[in-house]
Every structure is written in C-alpha cells, then in structure tokens.
Design a protein around this motif. Sequence first.
Motif, mmCIF file in Angstrom:
data_model
loop_
_atom_site.group_PDB
_atom_site.id
_atom_site.type_symbol
_atom_site.label_atom_id
_atom_site.label_comp_id
_atom_site.label_asym_id
_atom_site.label_seq_id
_atom_site.Cartn_x
_atom_site.Cartn_y
_atom_site.Cartn_z
ATOM 1 N N VAL A 225 0.638 -1.200 0.022
ATOM 2 C CA VAL A 225 0.146 0.006 0.522
ATOM 3 C C VAL A 225 1.171 1.148 0.551
ATOM 4 O O VAL A 225 2.095 1.868 0.713
ATOM 5 C CB VAL A 225 -1.232 -0.080 1.126
ATOM 6 N N ARG A 226 0.814 1.734 -0.873
ATOM 7 C CA ARG A 226 1.749 3.670 -1.048
ATOM 8 C C ARG A 226 1.128 4.061 -1.751
ATOM 9 O O ARG A 226 -0.486 3.970 -2.032
ATOM 10 C CB ARG A 226 2.990 2.911 -1.692
ATOM 11 N N THR A 227 1.287 5.366 -2.585
ATOM 12 C CA THR A 227 0.745 6.682 -2.406
ATOM 13 C C THR A 227 1.868 6.512 -3.992
ATOM 14 O O THR A 227 2.626 6.761 -4.129
ATOM 15 C CB THR A 227 1.387 8.088 -1.678
ATOM 16 N N VAL A 228 1.099 7.211 -4.965
ATOM 17 C CA VAL A 228 1.176 7.242 -5.948
ATOM 18 C C VAL A 228 0.607 8.887 -7.013
ATOM 19 O O VAL A 228 0.426 9.111 -6.964
ATOM 20 C CB VAL A 228 1.446 6.147 -7.717
ATOM 21 N N CYS A 229 1.410 9.836 -7.025
ATOM 22 C CA CYS A 229 1.422 11.546 -7.494
ATOM 23 C C CYS A 229 1.923 10.754 -8.934
ATOM 24 O O CYS A 229 2.843 11.050 -9.453
ATOM 25 C CB CYS A 229 1.682 12.027 -7.345
ATOM 26 N N ILE A 230 0.470 11.297 -9.896
ATOM 27 C CA ILE A 230 0.344 11.696 -11.379
ATOM 28 C C ILE A 230 0.086 13.267 -11.594
ATOM 29 O O ILE A 230 -0.438 13.973 -11.493
ATOM 30 C CB ILE A 230 0.323 10.836 -11.935
ATOM 31 N N CYS A 231 1.063 13.798 -12.843
ATOM 32 C CA CYS A 231 1.377 15.145 -13.279
ATOM 33 C C CYS A 231 1.640 15.717 -14.749
ATOM 34 O O CYS A 231 2.518 14.940 -15.618
ATOM 35 C CB CYS A 231 2.542 16.001 -13.150
ATOM 36 N N ASP A 232 0.504 16.197 -15.180
ATOM 37 C CA ASP A 232 0.696 16.349 -16.526
ATOM 38 C C ASP A 232 0.176 17.606 -16.678
ATOM 39 O O ASP A 232 -1.521 18.024 -16.047
ATOM 40 C CB ASP A 232 -0.289 15.262 -17.622
ATOM 41 N N SER A 233 0.587 18.491 -17.768
ATOM 42 C CA SER A 233 -0.016 19.768 -18.608
ATOM 43 C C SER A 233 -0.975 19.857 -19.322
ATOM 44 O O SER A 233 -1.621 20.750 -19.656
ATOM 45 C CB SER A 233 1.104 20.743 -18.553
ATOM 46 N N GLN A 234 -1.375 18.960 -20.172
ATOM 47 C CA GLN A 234 -2.209 19.020 -21.884
ATOM 48 C C GLN A 234 -3.477 19.139 -20.993
ATOM 49 O O GLN A 234 -3.874 18.673 -20.219
ATOM 50 C CB GLN A 234 -2.292 17.089 -22.264
ATOM 51 N N GLN A 235 -4.504 20.098 -21.504
ATOM 52 C CA GLN A 235 -5.986 19.840 -20.920
ATOM 53 C C GLN A 235 -6.527 18.364 -21.247
ATOM 54 O O GLN A 235 -6.516 17.601 -22.734
ATOM 55 C CB GLN A 235 -6.401 21.320 -22.544
ATOM 56 N N VAL A 236 -8.043 17.965 -20.519
ATOM 57 C CA VAL A 236 -7.806 16.481 -20.561
ATOM 58 C C VAL A 236 -9.639 16.643 -21.464
ATOM 59 O O VAL A 236 -10.346 17.597 -20.915
ATOM 60 C CB VAL A 236 -7.490 16.364 -19.501
ATOM 61 N N GLY A 293 -4.376 33.797 -12.526
ATOM 62 C CA GLY A 293 -3.928 33.998 -12.824
ATOM 63 C C GLY A 293 -1.624 33.300 -13.212
ATOM 64 O O GLY A 293 -1.388 33.913 -14.362
ATOM 65 N N SER A 294 -1.577 33.789 -12.193
ATOM 66 C CA SER A 294 -0.549 33.232 -11.741
ATOM 67 C C SER A 294 -0.001 32.257 -11.216
ATOM 68 O O SER A 294 0.791 31.781 -11.668
ATOM 69 C CB SER A 294 0.263 33.558 -9.952
ATOM 70 N N GLU A 295 -1.156 30.827 -11.271
ATOM 71 C CA GLU A 295 -0.980 29.526 -11.534
ATOM 72 C C GLU A 295 -0.833 28.733 -12.882
ATOM 73 O O GLU A 295 -1.174 28.966 -13.374
ATOM 74 C CB GLU A 295 -1.891 28.342 -10.252
ATOM 75 N N THR A 296 -0.181 27.901 -13.031
ATOM 76 C CA THR A 296 0.762 26.882 -13.854
ATOM 77 C C THR A 296 -0.878 26.609 -14.171
ATOM 78 O O THR A 296 -0.794 25.351 -12.990
ATOM 79 C CB THR A 296 1.816 26.445 -13.538
ATOM 80 N N GLN A 297 -1.417 25.694 -14.796
ATOM 81 C CA GLN A 297 -2.397 25.259 -14.794
ATOM 82 C C GLN A 297 -1.946 23.118 -15.059
ATOM 83 O O GLN A 297 -1.084 23.230 -16.461
ATOM 84 C CB GLN A 297 -3.138 25.524 -16.404
ATOM 85 N N MET A 298 -1.864 22.674 -14.665
ATOM 86 C CA MET A 298 -1.242 21.505 -14.850
ATOM 87 C C MET A 298 -2.843 20.041 -14.068
ATOM 88 O O MET A 298 -3.436 20.374 -13.176
ATOM 89 C CB MET A 298 -0.651 21.044 -13.659
ATOM 90 N N ASN A 299 -2.769 19.391 -14.687
ATOM 91 C CA ASN A 299 -3.237 18.043 -14.097
ATOM 92 C C ASN A 299 -2.652 17.521 -12.298
ATOM 93 O O ASN A 299 -1.114 16.861 -13.247
ATOM 94 C CB ASN A 299 -3.747 17.030 -15.231
#
Length: 324
Positions: A225-236, A293-299
């Motif tokens: 049991v653990r934690t995983v994080c995924i990130c991606d900048s594309q619009q979905v 406006g100041s933040e990077t849009q990310m998933n």
Amino acid sequence: MRLVNHILNSQHGKRIAVILNEFGEEIGVERAMINEGEGGALVEEWVELANGCICCTVKHSLVQALEQLVQMKERLDHIIIETTGLANPAPLASVLWLDDQLESSVKLDSIITVVDAKNLRFQLNKHRDSSSFPEAFLQIAFADVVILNKVDLVSSEGSVILEELEKEIHNINSLANIIHSVRCEVDLSKILNCGAYDATHITHLEVLLEESKSLSTRDLHDGGVRTVCICDSQQVDLDKVRLWLEEILWDKKDGMDVYRCKGVLRVQNSDELHTLQAVREIYDIVPARKWKGSETQMNKIVFIGHNLNEDILFDSFRGCAMTT
C-alpha cells in the motif's frame, strides 16, 4: 474510544453527536451520545439499525439512522461515527459523501484514524510481505487525519523514532495530516471542519500538490500500500477521464487496487480548475474555482492503494488528452 471520550468531555461549545459501533448484548442498536455544548452535559439517544453492524447496513439503515438523529435535535454541529473494528470505511464514506438523501443535512468532513505509536511498526511489519494486509494499512490508507497516539511511550527512545513512524505512515498515505497525541487529547480544531471532501475547500490539497512528485513513495520493496502522484500539463477531455478512471477503479487495471484518489484537472474548454475525488469505486469530478492567472495549469492526481504502477497510470492518463 479515548478520542470519543475526549471529544465528548471537552469544553468546546459545540453540539456533537457520536454514534458508537456497539456489539454484544446490544446488537441491533447504535448508541448516540450527544454533547450538549457549553455545559458538557451528555444526552443518550438510541438509533435502531437492522444488524448492529454499520458496515453491513450502511446502504440503508445508517442513512435512516442519521436522518432520524438530525430530526431529533434542532441543531447539531457535528456527527462523529466511531467505527472500531471496521477495517474498510469505504462503504460508509461513499454513502455519507454522495447519498442524495443526506446531501442537504449531512456532509462527510473527513476520516480520522488513531494509531498506536508503540505498536504501529509491529502491526505494519507483521504482514508487509503477505498478500493480505492488516487493518492498520487500510485504515491509514483511507485516513485524512492520522492521530499518532501514545507518543509518550516512545519519546524515551528519541525523536528519531517518531520521525520514522511518520515516514511509515506517509509511505502508505502521503496526503494524511499527522497529529501527535497523548491519551488522544488533541486540539479539536485540527480534526473538525477539515473539509476533506468539500470540492470548494481545496487549499490543503493545493498545498500538498505543489510538491506533487514528492508525494510518490518509491522506497518500498514490494507491491504494498503506497502513494503515487502523476502530473501532466495537457488539457484533458472529461469524458475520457471518466472512462479512464472507471477502468482503474472498477476494472482494477493491471491488478491495481485504488483505495483513495484526489487531484485537480485542467479541462478542455473550461477556465475552471476541476477537483477529482474517489473512494474505492465511487468518484466525483466537479469544477471548484477559476484558475488563477499566476498559477501553472496542470493535472495532478494522487492515488493511494495497493500494487500501484506509476508508469501505467501516467501513460494511460495521457490518453485522456484532448485531440485537435
């Protein structure tokens, strides 16, 4: 029960009902103790459940019991459901989170787990290499707040022990907020009104996701049991995200078993940040606020579960990107 007693006997000025998961001679009955507020006086109420086990009756009787409790009292600030012996709070959480009958009067705030600082490592190590997991793993995995109790019993061994215990907890659930306590005497402001399931209350989640990659726990030597994080900048595409999520949560893609999921999404044709929450097979995606406006849009999506594969999660998520 120590935490329950602390809540009921503290002078907090709030009206709090506690539903106790009781067995034995009182099977079929749930006991609700209500702290009347300033005076700390307690009033006992009895709420009938079909089997006496909330994990079995959660789909029907608990909903009715909660509605009955709300109707019995003009105003309740909080209802706490004590679930000793219930390893998997997912059915309970999903009902309180999404049930239409309760939506107007009862909101799920957070899941709190109390762990024993003296015995936690033994409980985790006992089954770390087995195919099944003790209750401690599941209860930590589902928790929004973990109270590390009895810290006085390990303090003589130095602060290093507590740091190692915190690491053990965060290896399982990087999103959990850890609070140290002795005899479960905690500041109630740290465990009430957490807003863990409130789509409009995402400040804590955003802070955690700022260092999103550090949430992934990579130093485990098994598929535990653990934690995983995924990130991606594309619009979905939201429809694609839903299909992707259902494949993971419902079909247990590639043997992955997800207990909890939280995140933010950058959705095509929308100027709003969307939040994603999931408990077992139940999930919800809603717009929370406009992107700043100041933040990077990310998933950014965090998964807590068993046998998680970060590469598969990331690669399959990229298939949700909008196509031009």
